[in-house]
Enzyme design. Structure first.
Site: not given
Lengths: 421, 271, 421, 271
Positions: C83, C105, C391
């Site tokens: 991320k 968000e 990930s």
């Protein structure tokens, strides 16, 4: 096996043959890279662990302190702290030695989780001893160990904390020594552990030397690290000390190295005073305030009462909460090569919030002590170019840090009213 | 050069060597318990001085140490305890090295040994002091005429054994099996092989770790031991008595009774 | 602004000027490296983020599957997942654009924590919108955001989850668009977001190409990644797709690349069937089972009922629990360049425990889906040399994984009786 | 080319354009509420077709949409609703693009527009459809003779404005301020400057976002607007009525009364 008067092998006779075997393996595999052991270690700590970790300039802290503050990012190592260097090294060594089983003690769970990860990676059965009280307080770390396939054995004796877990692990080892390796969690314990653990962690120091030269053109003026047992401390100090038996760095230059100031920041807790009556030291500052003695297999600096009974130590950071310290660090302090300093719980919490807010890195509460020292150190001893070892990330400490913060008046604490509803 | 009182204990018949932690669970009760060992036939008493980090002990003795420390035992009180103790058998102090090292104004073990001598202690067993670190204490013991007993483990190889025998005085503490102290239900085959290995050495061998019945004692003496060391089985009696809040005399009587059984077993094994 | 028929800019007029401004900034700074933007991004993602992340051979999985399984270790990136690539890139871009405030968000909190870290690092005020229910379920991530100095605004409308948080962030942006940048959390939303977010994440792909060549001598036979919104997916696929407008890799070779199979593993949830009546899809497999529609600013594949109302999706992994998917991924699936597959909740949980126990890496539940595909894929499509994108790490999922495990019969689940006392 | 009914609404006096979500909170009650708008003086009714992800709405209208969906509103029911509706003013459908796009057997907006035409809808407002994506819907509206109303925002620059005006038919929806729908207490200076910018364009301008009183309405019309759009202030009445479980007629009367106030304000502003 000693560092001046410190170190040694104060262990039961039953363990001495294992210690001798380990000493032999240390010399062959670690010091002499027999069978390419160190090559394999370096490859695995790179690919599995994520080395090298970055050396990052902290722009906002640099501005605040008007010096160049660089962070050695051990928090990015797999597992979230420097701990894996040692755990992976020892589990791999156990494998080379033909051992079939790994045991380890853990307090807050960081060493236990690192060992469990390394053992899973290398397909070795693993059991972790952890005090019952710590099991109950550190559920996420127990989850992690179990999920990694390690057995977790709660220790119900005494107060159910780290010292009981160490004793229990020693007992297991005394029973199973022939097929089992005890992965000790810091640069403590009987020889060869302190030297061996240092040699697995010294890759931090090696990278820091290279990175400072590449990114800044020279070695730093000072290196700052927190010190509990002292494994991250010796990890980043190792190649800056001229008497390291392992100091083979091709760029090593003894004269220049002695110009690099080394600060070991201990947990000052709530006070440096001790309550001899109750056997409690409300700090973990064994380098600053301790005295010479024998604990967990080595002669070192300890928090003890006048009889020699070990004091109950304290720190807001469970990873620093230990009554002893690595013998090599004790020696380096006596030699005035390393300067021991300490910061109290409040200053550490403030530094925890400061790094989080100003640099976007939530540090372990251990690490926060090293960072707090930057704030208190107003004179010029640090120099222009400072490296701080960010020994671990603070995810494990979120609840504890917020609880401890709520009990105090920490000026930069975030409001948490978002949870009110 | 060894302490004559200890030599005497092994002279004619197998030596029965019980262990208790001094001050468990209180100074006064502990005095009675230790004296009960003597009444039960002890030839030597191993009297534990509790250390806060007893890494070589099993949970039974660890708990005894916790009780003793909570009862206020200190190094100073320990020496008073030995002074107050009314027994006529030799006393061996069993403790960890840091307490020996810290005592007195000068660093090193000599002040502790000197003081021990002055209160009537005859020797030491120090579980966390291997041969490698023992020179200072060995010298101090020699200076004051006290015995220093080393532990021999099943893992001890022949080379180390030679060295341990050469350093040890009084007797050898033969660790019956791998692991830590604690009462077991069987006699290990390791014990037998250890004793075979030791037969050639001219020093009394006392076997400890796991002995809890007269039958154990008999088998071990029959296997070639010169003495038996019993700790956990006795400490268990104190733990149960403390737990049940039993009268001191009752617990003392139980201790005496078990000692008699063990002593009898040992004598039978020597037949 | 489109990927075939997918993509576009379905947003209120009030936002269109900001979208135009962002498009301009994307072209100048990201595509053309104006003012050295991309150089600064690469330096910061290296030193602050910890790139490159390792490509690690998974020895035990390789043996299990009789193929060479390599893991791209995005779990080692700062914050614990890929991320940060996107969050750091966008916050830095906002800074270059002269914006003074960041909003984002978050659902489970991963994107929110990454954005909060990046904003702290770059000294930008930051507010995160998060559904009230998610705030209550994901306390540790709320702690992390607050500790990093971000405001967390609980959203009380609707069910209090991700979709309400997205709407609320859009509303904030519609009000504050002149000084505020909205850091969208995946490769979704109106153009230029999907392309821009891909370009911040494509460093994963770039490193993977280089690392496979260096470590294995050639490109992999297949690349496997989980897909929710699809940012880690496009991140590792980007440089293997010949039509990437950003494909400037000097070693790029379209013919060879087309031989690299790309598998996007979606959350099959508990079932691929839908309950049209209740508007619930018990899965998040929009690539496999969705249909074309417009959601959150873009035309893409969606889980919707026959009217076009968006379905409530489901997955054991909150990070995959989204009814849409990035438009570029939808296009690549239509083009048969990417093969969409899916695994169910049970298989994902089993894979979660498998990687933890066999490799010493606790994966995010999202990632566990990619790993589960290795287990179900018994034919030869994967080839001999497979790269799986890890990930993120699973620390955030410990409680959820154990709860979900306890409700099922997962054969390799660890016993947790250590907590019984 | 625009819809004559909508043109007529702006012909003589300022147009009052109230909004409600169809089916809020139930089909039957909503019919009565919408009819009350007409009785209160509506010149055009913007009738919301609820979409599950209303990204452009404030919380008031979002909650209305949730109530309507929970009350069973679907696209099919919406068309029935319009058919059942007994009002003699034009109806503009306000909804999000995905519902328009999905309707019918062929992809694209044409089937939806055709159906809308057949039930008597006169135009569309689509908050998530900017000029960039509007061509297919614009074409379908042209084909069937329906208006497509675009929203002009305070951030819209002159170049975009030209384009929006050229695409828009019926009227322009002038967004009074940045942000989302919702009743406010003041009239924004942004509104005035927006209207000044728009004066040169020959298309009716209806101002929405934040109008809640007759006074607001008056000021905005006086500032140059051709109409006012009021949604949240009316929806609030339904929300309160639903909350209090008030009789439908009572809520309908309140709606009618506020409409009268707003209409009167608008007329006053046009003096």
């Amino acid at each position: 096996t000693t560092f001046g008067d410190y170190g040694g092998q104060y262990v039961p006779e039953a363990l001495m043959p294992a210690i001798e075997e380990l000493t032999d393996a240390y010399e062959r595999y670690v010091l002499n890279n027999e069978d390419g052991f160190m090559d394999e270690f370096r490859e695995r700590i790179r690919d599995f662990g994520g080395r090298p970790t970055p050396l990052q300039r902290a722009d906002n802290l640099s501005e605040r302190y008007d010096r160049d503050i660089y962070l050695k990012r051990e928090d990015l190592l797999h597992g979230g702290a420097h701990k894996l260097n040692n755990a992976l090294g020892q589990v791999l060594l156990a494998k080379y030695m033909g051992k079939e089983r790994i045991i380890a003690e853990t307090g807050a769970g960081q060493h236990g989780t690192a060992t469990a990860m390394a053992a899973a990676h290398l397909d070795m059965p693993c059991e972790i001893y952890m005090g019952r009280r710590d099991v109950n307080r550190q559920r996420p770390n127990v989850f992690r160990m179990r999920i990694n396939g390690a057995e977790v054995n709660p220790v119900d004796t005494g107060r159910g904390t780290l010292k009981e877990a160490i004793s229990e692990t020693m007992r297991d080892w005394a029973t199973t020594v022939e097929n089992t390796h005890y992965v000790i969690g810091s640069i403590v314990g009987p020889a060869p552990f302190p030297a061996m653990v240092r040699d697995f962690h010294r890759i931090i120091s090696e990278e820091t030397r290279r990175q400072t030269r590449e990114q800044y053109g020279r070695l730093p003026d000072s290196v700052v690290a927190c010190a509990g047992g002292g494994s991250n401390t010796m990890g980043i100090f190792a190649d800056f000390t001229s008497d390291s038996p392992f100091s083979t760095a091709p760029d090593s230059n003894t004269d220049a190295d002695d110009d690099v100031s080394l600060f070991a920041v201990e947990a000052g807790g709530s006070s440096l005073d001790v309550d001899e009556e109750r056997g409690v030291a409300p700090n973990s500052a064994s380098l600053s305030t301790g005295s010479e003695g024998v604990l967990h297999g080595a002669r070192t600096k300890l928090l003890q009462n006048s009889d020699g009974q070990i004091m109950e130590s304290h720190s807001v950071s469970s990873g620093l909460d230990y009554a002893g310290v690595g013998p090599e660090l004790a020696k380096l302090v006596d030699d005035e090569r390393v300067t021991p300093v300490n910061v109290d719980d409040d200053a550490a919490l403030e530094a925890f919030h400061r790094l989080s807010q100003e640099e976007g890195i939530i540090p372990a509460l251990e690490t926060a002590h090293a960072l707090a020292f930057l704030e208190t150190e107003t004179d010029a001893d640090l120099g222009e170019f400072v490296v701080v070892n960010v020994s671990g990330r603070g995810d494990k400490d979120l609840e504890a840090a917020l609880e401890e913060t709520a009990q105090r008046d920490i000026p930069n604490a975030p409001a948490m009213e978002v949870f009110d509803e | 050069m060894s302490n004559p009182a200890i030599d005497a204990a092994f002279a004619d018949e197998p030596a029965f060597i019980p262990y208790l932690a001094a001050g468990d669970p209180s100074y006064d009760a502990s005095l009675e318990y230790v004296e009960a060992l003597a009444r039960g036939g002890a030839d030597i008493i191993e009297l534990g001085l509790p250390f806060s980090e007893p890494i070589a002990e099993g949970s039974t003795i660890q708990n005894a140490i916790v009780r003793s420390l909570q009862g206020g035992m200190t190094v100073g009180r320990y020496f008073e305890f030995v002074t107050d103790l009314d027994v006529d058998v030799p006393v061996v102090c069993m403790t960890y090295y840091n307490l020996i090292y810290q005592y007195g104004d000068e660093p090193g073990p000599e002040p502790f040994v000197r003081k021990a001598k002055s209160v009537g202690i005859d020797g030491f067993v120090v579980p966390d002091l291997p041969a490698e670190e023992a020179d200072p204490l060995r010298e101090a013991c020699d200076e004051h005429g006290l015995d220093l007993v080393f532990i021999v483990a099943p893992t001890t190889d022949d080379e180390r054994l030679d060295r341990l025998v050469s350093l040890s005085s009084g007797y050898l503490y033969v660790q019956a099996r791998l692991g830590v102290t604690g009462a077991r239900d069987d006699v290990s085959s390791e014990t037998t092989s250890s004793l075979d290995r030791l037969a050639a050495y001219d020093i009394p061998k006392a076997v400890g770790f796991g002995i809890k019945t007269g039958e154990h004692a008999r088998d071990i003496i029959a296997g070639g031991a010169d003495g038996i060391i019993v700790g956990s089985a006795l400490v268990d009696i104190i733990a149960e008595g403390t737990e049940a809040d039993a009268p001191t005399e009752e617990t003392a009587a139980e201790l005496e009774s078990l000692c008699e059984e063990l002593k009898a077993g040992a004598l039978e094994g020597a037949q």
